[in-house]
Motif scaffolding. Structure first.
Motif, short mmCIF file in Angstrom:
data_model
loop_
_atom_site.label_atom_id
_atom_site.label_comp_id
_atom_site.label_asym_id
_atom_site.label_seq_id
_atom_site.Cartn_x
_atom_site.Cartn_y
_atom_site.Cartn_z
N THR A 81 0.82 -1.21 0.00
CA THR A 81 0.00 0.00 0.00
C THR A 81 0.85 1.26 0.00
O THR A 81 2.02 1.24 0.38
N SER A 82 0.23 2.37 -0.41
CA SER A 82 0.91 3.66 -0.39
C SER A 82 1.06 4.22 1.02
O SER A 82 2.11 4.73 1.40
N LEU A 99 -2.61 -1.99 -4.62
CA LEU A 99 -2.22 -3.10 -3.76
C LEU A 99 -2.78 -4.43 -4.24
O LEU A 99 -2.38 -5.50 -3.76
N LEU A 100 -3.69 -4.40 -5.23
CA LEU A 100 -4.24 -5.63 -5.77
C LEU A 100 -3.38 -6.19 -6.90
O LEU A 100 -3.68 -7.24 -7.45
N ASN A 101 -2.28 -5.48 -7.23
CA ASN A 101 -1.36 -5.94 -8.27
C ASN A 101 0.03 -6.11 -7.67
O ASN A 101 0.50 -5.21 -6.96
N PRO A 102 0.73 -7.21 -7.94
CA PRO A 102 2.03 -7.46 -7.29
C PRO A 102 3.09 -6.38 -7.54
O PRO A 102 3.94 -6.17 -6.68
N ILE A 103 3.06 -5.71 -8.69
CA ILE A 103 4.05 -4.65 -8.94
C ILE A 103 3.46 -3.26 -8.75
O ILE A 103 4.12 -2.26 -9.00
N GLY A 104 2.20 -3.18 -8.32
CA GLY A 104 1.60 -1.89 -7.98
C GLY A 104 0.90 -1.17 -9.09
O GLY A 104 0.28 -0.14 -8.87
N ASN A 146 -19.95 3.72 -11.99
CA ASN A 146 -20.19 2.93 -10.79
C ASN A 146 -19.03 3.07 -9.82
O ASN A 146 -18.04 2.34 -9.90
N PRO A 147 -19.08 4.01 -8.88
CA PRO A 147 -17.98 4.24 -7.95
C PRO A 147 -17.58 3.01 -7.14
O PRO A 147 -16.46 2.94 -6.63
N ALA A 148 -18.48 2.02 -7.03
CA ALA A 148 -18.14 0.80 -6.28
C ALA A 148 -17.02 0.02 -6.96
O ALA A 148 -16.39 -0.83 -6.32
N LEU A 149 -16.74 0.33 -8.24
CA LEU A 149 -15.67 -0.35 -8.97
C LEU A 149 -14.31 0.31 -8.78
O LEU A 149 -13.30 -0.25 -9.22
N THR A 150 -14.26 1.46 -8.13
CA THR A 150 -12.97 2.12 -7.92
C THR A 150 -12.11 1.30 -6.97
O THR A 150 -12.65 0.60 -6.09
N PRO A 151 -10.78 1.37 -7.09
CA PRO A 151 -9.93 0.65 -6.14
C PRO A 151 -10.21 1.05 -4.69
O PRO A 151 -10.19 0.19 -3.80
N TYR A 199 4.01 -14.82 -4.24
CA TYR A 199 3.95 -14.82 -5.70
C TYR A 199 5.34 -14.68 -6.32
O TYR A 199 5.71 -15.45 -7.22
N PHE A 200 6.12 -13.72 -5.85
CA PHE A 200 7.44 -13.50 -6.44
C PHE A 200 8.44 -14.58 -6.06
O PHE A 200 9.30 -14.95 -6.86
N ASN A 201 8.34 -15.08 -4.86
CA ASN A 201 9.25 -16.16 -4.47
C ASN A 201 8.99 -17.44 -5.27
O ASN A 201 9.88 -18.28 -5.42
#
Length: 528
Positions: free
Chosen positions: A107-108, A343-348, A447-452, A481-483
């Motif tokens: 996360t940021s 944060l839902l993507n391994p490389i951000g 649809n704002p519910a789709l925003t991250p 995932y990366f390991n």
């Protein structure tokens, strides 16, 4: 939605009329991504930058930002965004095996902060340039506190296709040199980004909640938030609290009037801030009991201290001030700095986001961009803060050219005008990735519910997790995932060779320093 030719911006019409719209496709894209090293328990790492990763001072692609624990990954620029993202992926594959039991916070907004002093300031060795980087960071600590500096983000670097510039120059009938025209056009892009950049926060903001530990050094700031749970605060409709006044942005700099209407105006106004004493910082002292506390006591120590959402950039030579690099050689690319870590993507960051941003930056380039007045700066800033704090609020109204307009309607206007650009970028591609990215973001606007930001809060509620726990669990998944995805042997050897070369380069710099630090600093600031 049908594209109406008469509604296209003049620059785009000209390219289409002369069958040169294909020139839009070869812009260079680079990505910089910051990530905190954290322990298994979720606290910020107190260990030094792993030596196996090379020198944080001289490695071109793996370094540190503010903190010794805040890793920064940098890709070279590529015309194909898939190559950019692949390189970022490889950097993560190289780094993870050297983290031991630690992991990268996904996360940021940082979690696990135990007061300002729990955030170690980055070290860069004993050379003058390394000492300068460390002292600059000490100055940031004294001015703003360390906590704000531990916030992570993604910077998207974009360079307009070189072959496009002569065509746009001819269309403009400008008497200015091509170099001057290019810089002016980049500043036009930046001004339009200031006007429309709230869109990035709405679509991709991923920091709607904050761990209470973030406020340990500034507890009074927590009062403005609602409580999500015992350990988390939030704004119900927030998108990117990183980009609010408690995050990446700084109230200390609210009075700065940096000129984005020309290269000369930008350089002069930024230089003025770097050379103007500031009483509050003079009270800190520069060299106290023989030890530097900051580089100087001026409004800004150096250019990088100015927290802007987008910077005009030129590659600086060794020891050259960034403003001088711009003044001497013009703008080479822009650095967009308002993107949260996904944060839902391994490389951000994912490919669809990157493609949308490229098209959005071309939108900002191709549309008319009148000079920015003093009042407009305040309006743009207000729009951004509104979207950062309450961007998903139903019916939220922004200020467009002095008139109230809903975020939904304004976003639709922008996405509509991006259609032609995305269609051009997709020429020759059967899967139409730019148009699909645009369609996806149209759905997010509707649809704002789709925003991250909404998805993160929904996940936390569904799982009964505080923000820190959610962040740590997601970070652990990325580590796994990366390991499980090791680098191939050839690429591994290339990165190992790069790391070794960077350590040697740092040693050479330290061995060849001849000036004491006082003289080095004096000469650096005397450049003109």
């Amino acid at each position: 939605m049908n594209i109406i030719y008469s509604q296209l911006p003049d620059r785009l019409k000209y390219l289409i009329d002369h069958d040169q719209q294909y020139l839009l496709k070869q812009g260079l894209k680079g990505i910089e991504k910051e990530s905190l090293r954290i322990t298994e328990q979720g606290g910020i790492s107190q260990k030094p930058h792993p030596k196996a990763l090379g020198s944080a001072l001289t490695h071109p692609y793996v370094t540190t930002d503010y903190s010794e624990a805040l890793l920064e990954f940098i890709t070279p620029p590529f015309a194909d965004i898939k190559q950019t993202l692949h390189y970022m992926h490889q950097l993560h594959q190289f780094v993870y095996p050297h983290l031991g039991e630690e992991m990268l916070l996904a996360t940021s907004m940082p979690c696990g902060i135990d007061g300002d002093l729990s955030i170690p300031i980055a070290e860069y060795g004993k050379s003058n340039i390394g000492t300068m980087k460390h002292v600059y960071r000490k100055g940031l600590w004294h001015r703003y506190g360390r906590t704000m500096q531990a916030i992570a983000g993604i910077h998207f670097n974009y360079s307009v296709p070189e072959d496009l510039w002569p065509v746009l120059h001819r269309h403009s009938a400008s008497e200015a040199s091509l170099e001057s025209f290019i810089s002016d056009a980049y500043f036009g892009l930046i001004r339009n980004f200031h006007r429309h950049g709230w869109m990035i926060l709405y679509l991709f903001g991923a920091s709607p909640a904050i761990c209470k530990t973030f406020f340990k050094s500034r507890p009074q700031l927590m009062e403005q938030f609602k409580e999500f749970d015992e350990h988390t605060v939030f704004h119900p409709y927030a998108t990117s609290l990183r980009m609010s006044d408690i995050g990446y942005k700084s109230k200390n700099q609210a009075g700065l009037k940096i000129d984005y209407n020309s290269l000369d105006g930008y350089v002069n106004s930024l230089s003025s801030a770097i050379n103007t004493p500031y009483a509050e910082y003079e009270a800190i002292g520069v060299k106290v009991d023989g030890e530097y506390q900051q580089l100087n006591a001026n409004i800004l120590q150096i250019e990088n201290e100015f927290y802007s959402t987008m910077r005009p950039k030129q590659i600086a030579k060794s020891g050259e001030k960034p403003t001088l690099a711009l003044k001497r050689r013009g703008v080479l690319y822009v650095e967009m700095r308002s993107l949260d870590l996904n944060l839902l993507n391994p490389i951000g960051i994912d490919e669809s986001t990157a493609r949308f941003i490229e098209a959005f930056l071309l939108y900002c380039l191709l549309h008319e961009s009148p000079p920015q007045g003093r009042d407009e700066f305040q309006v743009n800033n207000s729009n951004q803060l509104l979207v950062a704090n309450q961007g998903r609020q139903p019916g939220l109204q922004l200020n467009r050219n002095g008139q109230a307009i809903t975020l939904h309607d304004w976003a639709h206007d922008i996405l509509y005008e991006m259609q032609a650009i995305c269609a051009i970028l997709d020429r020759g591609s059967l899967d139409r990735p730019y148009q699909l990215a645009l369609q996806h973001q149209l759905a997010v606007v509707d649809n704002p519910a789709l925003t991250p930001s909404a998805r993160i809060l929904a996940c936390m509620r569904e799982n009964g997790q505080e923000f820190g726990c959610f962040a740590s669990n997601t970070s652990a998944l990325h580590k796994h995932y990366f390991n499980a995805e090791p680098l191939d042997d050839d690429t591994q050897r290339q990165f190992e060779s790069m790391a070794a070369a960077s350590l040697k380069k740092q040693a050479d710099i330290e061995a060849n320093d001849t000036l004491d630090f006082d003289e080095f600093l004096s000469r650096y600031f005397a450049q003109s």
